[in-house]
Design a protein around this motif. Structure first.
Motif, short mmCIF file in Angstrom:
data_model
loop_
_atom_site.label_atom_id
_atom_site.label_comp_id
_atom_site.label_asym_id
_atom_site.label_seq_id
_atom_site.Cartn_x
_atom_site.Cartn_y
_atom_site.Cartn_z
N SER A 35 0.86 -1.19 0.00
CA SER A 35 0.00 0.00 0.00
C SER A 35 0.89 1.24 0.00
O SER A 35 2.11 1.14 0.16
N ALA A 36 0.25 2.39 -0.09
CA ALA A 36 0.96 3.65 0.12
C ALA A 36 1.26 3.78 1.62
O ALA A 36 0.61 3.14 2.45
N THR A 41 -2.52 8.37 1.01
CA THR A 41 -3.70 8.38 0.12
C THR A 41 -4.69 9.45 0.59
O THR A 41 -5.30 10.14 -0.23
N GLU A 119 1.10 4.58 -3.94
CA GLU A 119 1.61 3.22 -4.08
C GLU A 119 2.83 3.21 -5.01
O GLU A 119 3.74 2.40 -4.82
N PHE A 181 -3.96 -1.66 -4.88
CA PHE A 181 -4.94 -0.59 -5.05
C PHE A 181 -5.10 -0.09 -6.49
O PHE A 181 -6.20 0.11 -6.97
N ARG A 195 -10.98 2.47 -1.94
CA ARG A 195 -10.15 2.60 -0.74
C ARG A 195 -9.97 1.23 -0.05
O ARG A 195 -10.91 0.44 -0.01
N GLY A 196 -8.77 1.02 0.43
CA GLY A 196 -8.47 -0.28 1.05
C GLY A 196 -8.23 -1.38 0.03
O GLY A 196 -8.12 -2.56 0.37
N GLY A 197 -8.09 -0.98 -1.25
CA GLY A 197 -8.08 -1.95 -2.36
C GLY A 197 -6.83 -2.80 -2.48
O GLY A 197 -6.79 -3.73 -3.29
N SER A 198 -5.79 -2.53 -1.68
CA SER A 198 -4.57 -3.36 -1.79
C SER A 198 -4.85 -4.80 -1.39
O SER A 198 -4.22 -5.73 -1.91
N1 ASP Z 1 -3.67 3.27 -0.22
C1 ASP Z 1 -5.04 2.89 -0.45
C2 ASP Z 1 -5.92 3.44 0.65
O1 ASP Z 1 -5.44 4.10 1.56
C3 ASP Z 1 -5.21 1.42 -0.62
C4 ASP Z 1 -4.89 0.57 0.59
O2 ASP Z 1 -4.24 1.03 1.51
O3 ASP Z 1 -5.29 -0.59 0.60
O4 ASP Z 1 -7.11 3.25 0.59
#
Ligand code: ASP
Ligand code: ADP
Ligand code: MG
Length: 437
Positions: A35-36, A41, A119, A181, A195-198
């Protein structure tokens, strides 16, 4: 081969990145999804938001703040001038690009391109650090293989083919790093998996490669039996069935992206949730096994809107439900919960972008009532209908809370309640007390 994903906090500082590098260099070949860095993000979302509001100066202030932060991170991460210079050049280029985008007009594509940069930066930092440590590492650009189709769903056949080609062409590395992501859409434009896509990226890669295991490394020791942000004393659940995990993720357990379990389940690849801060903790294993006779966990999904349609024609004439569902389909709005009576139907949705149009259309068939700021409370475990006592125990826990809808019987693993958002914390606490104390 295993697929390992490290989330924002796991790579949240140069020190954490170094810890991750220690964890992944155990001699086993693997794909690592990153992820970042945590917070990045959100800052990129803020930049895009300022551009959208026509305030490039504010956008630039955020860009500059982020640039300064990364300057310091790079100095802390690298010990050789060569790798520091190389990475600095690359990261400066990325910030120049964000700056240029911030000076231009807002479009959705610009926003998505900006969101992708976190990312791109983190994966370049970790790859170059591993190179500095003498590790055989290859950075696979996610934009070269991660793609969604015209319905904005992951295009698994394409992903599989493109990823296999890359891995064959670049065989022999110990570690393959890639961005979580980010992806391209069916038009080839930069996009993302929400969001959260990693987590989703990792599970898609795991499914595409039929990996031995997918590991989601985060800042907590696995899936807890309730949301630790709202309830004290939650404990880790050591094993979940794919369906249980999918329900918990979809209904708000933030530790997993809402739809990331699906590809792993279809491919039959086990998913393990692990804690970067405590790597030896057992975490949670998600697989095909089912533990009968237990309730596993509770989750909550916010921002839910309930819609009730009472049929104008007294009884639910044939075709009434079809017409109602068609309206939601026409407006591309997924329904989460449904309950029916002789005269009407209640539904819940979380995407309200077409709510006004949906209500207008529904009014042709009945009287419509809308309740906003609701929340789905989802209880997951062995909830097959033949079991006695589980539903009543769950319902008893919510005795003092007004419940708008109850959904049970749609799966063997779930019972869901729709309550007001203001009652969420109380509902979660009562359930923990009743079910897990
Ligand atoms: N960097 C993205 C986010 O903050 C993806 C992730 O962290 O999964 O949503
Ligand atoms: P990452 O950045 O690694 O993807 P997330 O913040 O997305 O991490 O997910 C981990 C967080 O999910 C935890 O810190 C925790 O606060 C939250 N969370 C919510 N519900 C649960 C749950 N049932 N079990 C574990 N963590 C949960
Ligand atoms: Mg996450």
């Amino acid at each position: 081969m295993k697929i390992l994903k490290f989330g924002g906090t796991s790579v949240g500082s140069p020190a954490r990145m170094k810890e991750v590098c220690k964890l992944i260099t155990d001699g086993e070949q693997k794909v690592v999804v990153l992820s970042a860095m945590s917070g990045t993000t959100n800052s990129l979302v803020e930049i895009a938001d300022y551009i959208k509001k026509g305030n490039p100066e504010a956008a630039n202030n955020v860009v500059n703040k982020l640039r300064r932060l990364y300057s310091a991170h790079l100095v802390e991460l690298f010990s050789t001038g060569k790798m520091l210079d190389e990475t600095r050049k690359l990261v400066n280029g990325i910030f120049m690009h964000i700056h240029d985008l911030a000076m231009g007009a807002y479009t959705e594509s610009v926003e998505k391109e900006i969101l992708a940069q976190g990312e791109l930066i983190s994966t370049n930092m970790v790859t170059n650090y591993l190179k500095e440590c003498g590790i055989k590492v290859y950075l696979i650009p996610a934009l070269d293989f991660m793609r969604t189709d015209a319905n904005a769903e992951p295009d698994l056949p394409f992903i599989k083919q493109a990823l296999n080609n890359i891995l064959t062409e670049h065989a022999g590395y110990d570690i393959y790093i890639t961005q979580g992501f980010i992806c391209r859409n069916h038009l080839g434009e930069i996009d993302n998996l929400q969001r959260g896509g990693s987590d989703y990226t990792a599970c898609l890669i795991g499914a595409a490669r039929r990996a031995e295991e997918i590991q989601i490394w985060t800042d907590i020791d696995g899936m807890h039996n309730n949301d630790p942000r709202f309830v004290d004393g939650t404990t880790p659940v050591r094993q979940l069935n794919f369906e249980e995990a999918a329900e918990l993720a979809y209904f708000g357990a933030k530790i997993l992206h809402p739809t990331c379990i699906q590809p792993a389940r279809y491919a039959g690849v086990p998913v393990r949730l692990l804690n970067t801060m405590e790597p030896s903790a057992p975490g949670t294993l998600i697989n095909n096994e089912m533990q009968w006779g237990t309730i596993k966990a509770v989750a909550a999904k916010d921002n839910i809107t309930a819609i009730k349609i009472v049929s104008s024609r007294m009884l639910l004439a044939t075709g009434f439900l079809r017409k109602v569902f068609e309206i939601f389909e026409q407006h591309r709005t997924p329904i989460d919960m449904v309950t029916t009576s002789e005269v009407g139907v209640s539904l819940s949705i979380d995407n309200t972008s077409h709510l006004a149009d949906i209500v207008e259309d529904l009014k042709k068939y009945g009287t419509v009532e809308v309740d906003e700021n609701m929340c789905i409370i989802c209880v997951v475990g062995d909830l097959a209908w033949g079991n006695i006592g589980f539903e009543s125990k769950v319902a008893e826990a919510l005795a003092a809370i007004p419940v708008r809808m109850i959904s049970y019987g749609g799966s063997n693993h779930n019972i869901s309640f729709l309550v007001r958002e203001q009652d969420k914390k109380a509902a979660l606490c009562e359930l923990s007390h009743k079910l897990f104390a």
